[in-house]
Scaffold this active site. Structure first.
Site, PDB file in Angstrom:
ATOM      1  N   GLY A 140      64.102  -8.563 -47.221  1.00 51.02           N
ATOM      2  CA  GLY A 140      63.937  -9.048 -48.587  1.00 51.02           C
ATOM      3  C   GLY A 140      65.163  -8.877 -49.461  1.00 51.02           C
ATOM      4  O   GLY A 140      65.138  -9.205 -50.650  1.00 51.02           O
TER       5      GLY A 140
ATOM      6  N   GLU B 298      65.659  -9.610 -42.928  1.00 45.94           N
ATOM      7  CA  GLU B 298      66.722  -8.958 -43.707  1.00 45.94           C
ATOM      8  C   GLU B 298      66.096  -8.148 -44.845  1.00 45.94           C
ATOM      9  O   GLU B 298      66.768  -7.847 -45.816  1.00 45.94           O
ATOM     10  CB  GLU B 298      67.810  -9.929 -44.166  1.00 45.94           C
ATOM     11  CG  GLU B 298      67.360 -11.152 -44.901  1.00 45.94           C
ATOM     12  CD  GLU B 298      66.859 -10.834 -46.289  1.00 45.94           C
ATOM     13  OE1 GLU B 298      65.637 -10.621 -46.392  1.00 45.94           O
ATOM     14  OE2 GLU B 298      67.679 -10.778 -47.235  1.00 45.94           O
TER      15      GLU B 298
ATOM     16  N   ASP C  65      60.976  -1.645 -43.629  1.00 41.81           N
ATOM     17  CA  ASP C  65      59.981  -1.393 -42.580  1.00 41.81           C
ATOM     18  C   ASP C  65      58.728  -0.694 -43.110  1.00 41.81           C
ATOM     19  O   ASP C  65      58.810   0.322 -43.814  1.00 41.81           O
ATOM     20  CB  ASP C  65      60.597  -0.528 -41.473  1.00 41.81           C
ATOM     21  CG  ASP C  65      61.730  -1.241 -40.753  1.00 41.81           C
ATOM     22  OD1 ASP C  65      62.190  -2.296 -41.242  1.00 41.81           O
ATOM     23  OD2 ASP C  65      62.157  -0.737 -39.700  1.00 41.81           O
TER      24      ASP C  65
ATOM     25  N   ASP D  94      67.641 -10.028 -36.586  1.00 38.88           N
ATOM     26  CA  ASP D  94      67.518  -8.903 -37.517  1.00 38.88           C
ATOM     27  C   ASP D  94      68.883  -8.559 -38.127  1.00 38.88           C
ATOM     28  O   ASP D  94      69.857  -8.373 -37.400  1.00 38.88           O
ATOM     29  CB  ASP D  94      66.964  -7.713 -36.702  1.00 38.88           C
ATOM     30  CG  ASP D  94      66.420  -6.600 -37.555  1.00 38.88           C
ATOM     31  OD1 ASP D  94      66.206  -6.811 -38.763  1.00 38.88           O
ATOM     32  OD2 ASP D  94      66.189  -5.512 -36.996  1.00 38.88           O
TER      33      ASP D  94
HETATM   34  C1  GLA Z   1      64.944  -2.853 -38.232  1.00 33.18           C
HETATM   35  C2  GLA Z   1      63.747  -3.799 -38.327  1.00 33.18           C
HETATM   36  C3  GLA Z   1      62.630  -3.274 -37.441  1.00 33.18           C
HETATM   37  C4  GLA Z   1      63.117  -3.149 -36.001  1.00 33.18           C
HETATM   38  C5  GLA Z   1      64.348  -2.264 -35.964  1.00 33.18           C
HETATM   39  C6  GLA Z   1      64.988  -2.275 -34.589  1.00 33.18           C
HETATM   40  O1  GLA Z   1      64.628  -1.616 -38.783  1.00 33.18           O
HETATM   41  O2  GLA Z   1      63.312  -3.921 -39.650  1.00 33.18           O
HETATM   42  O3  GLA Z   1      61.518  -4.154 -37.512  1.00 33.18           O
HETATM   43  O4  GLA Z   1      63.414  -4.430 -35.506  1.00 33.18           O
HETATM   44  O5  GLA Z   1      65.327  -2.689 -36.883  1.00 33.18           O
HETATM   45  O6  GLA Z   1      66.114  -1.446 -34.524  1.00 33.18           O
END
Ligand code: GLA
Length: 382
Positions: A190, A188, A210, A152
């Site tokens: 997009g 990432e 998200d 991530d």
């Molecule tokens: C980002 C990702 C989520 C999750 C959080 C964890 O926001 O997009 O899916 O993995 O980090 O902190």
């Protein structure tokens, strides 16, 4: 409204680690417990529930722990270790527990120095990013019998000066050195248009920020997938519009079915993010709709695309490998809407939520679709 079916040309590149021949499915901790409530018991309970509810049989095979599993610092030898209070049994034992239930085990890491929870949830840790530890961390995951890695981004460009393609490829190369196949999910949001470059790098790549458990967010993410569909996934590498929010927040049964219909027609990875032991009947039925899941797993030449829009009514469709079509007639708005699609030919039509054959279409299919709802149809050549 008229939907004209375009001609479909197969995408050109392919990913090569042999995994994710169909979009991966499973459970991920984040949408259920977020950060501080993540414990090994939560994960064990989720694995048990996937087995007892029939979700495992429906295809939900990966049990993935997201951010916040880590101890606040690395061990003296530089290796990652789990939080000793919330994961007293350790990760290897947890992976074994998951494997013993016929499931696969996944974990979370980041290419930079800071995980997203360190930035967004005040997670009190230092040095737990994989920057400078890529080989060591890949080795640790192999030692723990990990089957899936979510990697991530979390602003590794601004914080650490990394470049996404290079940073994600670096961990791909470390995973490729291992004896164990590990599915590789990159995230990432997009930002660097990963659908244009990630196919040789990863098995799935996030296309958006998200997904939140409310209709405006679901609708917004769906809207963003229209542009991405042109660079469709292929077996082995999939666009990922984020994990499911079914069972969470304010989403109604109809909204959940629309959400699931859309993820299925997009060939999206399907990761439940709610407590599988506490699913209401409606949520369980949605998540285990095997006819919708069959559409998710069916990749003929392209993922679903938006074929027509008229006001709040949208037609999404894709060809199926049996020569038929899957269609989603989606009403994103607040009033009852009649939606129709023009499909040259004569088709037997099946409604994938009613689980019923609903007649024959001669060139056109139509439905009156309730607000925030979808009708999902499978058309078979007659
Ligand atoms: C980002 C990702 C989520 C999750 C959080 C964890 O926001 O997009 O899916 O993995 O980090 O902190």
């Amino acid at each position: 409204m008229l939907a004209v079916l375009l001609s479909w040309s197969p995408p050109v590149h392919a990913v090569s680690n042999g995994l994710a021949r169909t979009p991966p499915m499973g459970w991920n901790s984040w949408n259920q417990v977020r950060c501080y409530d993540l414990t090994e018991q939560v994960v064990r309970d989720a694995a048990d529930a996937l087995a007892s509810t029939g979700m495992r049989e429906a295809g939900y095979h990966y049990v993935v722990i997201d951010d916040c599993w880590q101890a606040p610092t690395r061990a003296a030898d530089g290796s990652l270790r789990p939080d000793p209070v919330r994961f007293p049994g350790g990760i290897a034992a947890l992976a074994e527990y998951v494997h013993d239930r016929g499931l696969l085990f996944g974990i979370y890491a980041v290419p930079g120095s800071r995980t997203c929870a360190m930035a967004n949830d005040g997670y009190p840790a230092t040095g737990i990013g994989s920057l400078g530890h890529e080989r060591q961390d890949a080795g640790t995951f192999e030692d723990w019998d990990v089957d899936y890695l979510k990697y991530d981004w979390c602003n590794a460009d601004t914080v650490d000066g990394l470049q996404p393609q290079a940073a994600f490829a670096k961990m791909r190369d470390e995973l490729a050195r291992l004896d164990r196949p590990i599915m590789y999910a990159i995230s990432e949001y997009g930002l660097s248009r990963p659908w244009t470059w990630a196919r040789p790098v990863a098995n799935l790549w996030r296309t958006t920020f998200d997904l939140q458990p409310e209709w405006t967010s679901v609708r917004g993410v769906i809207d963003q997938q229209a542009a991405v569909a042109e660079s469709s996934g292929l077996p082995g590498g999939w666009n990922d519009p984020d994990m499911l929010q079914i069972g969470n927040g304010t989403l109604t049964d109809a909204e959940n079915r629309a959400h699931f219909s859309m993820w299925a027609i997009l060939n999206a990875p399907l990761f439940a993010g709610t407590d599988p032991a506490k699913l209401g009947a409606g949520d369980l039925e949605t998540l285990t709709n095997t006819e919708a899941i069959a559409v998710d797993r069916d990749f003929a030449v392209a993922q679903g695309r938006r074929l027509a829009v008229s006001g709040a009514g949208e037609v999404w469709g894709k060809p199926l490998s049996d020569g038929g079509f899957a269609l989603v007639l989606l009403n994103t708005g607040n009033t009852l809407t009649s939606i129709s699609a023009s499909i040259p030919g004569i088709w037997a039509v099946r409604d994938l939520w009613l689980h019923k054959d609903v007649g024959t279409a001669d060139g056109t299919v139509s439905a009156t679709v309730a607000p925030h709802s979808a009708t999902m149809l499978r058309l078979t050549d007659r």
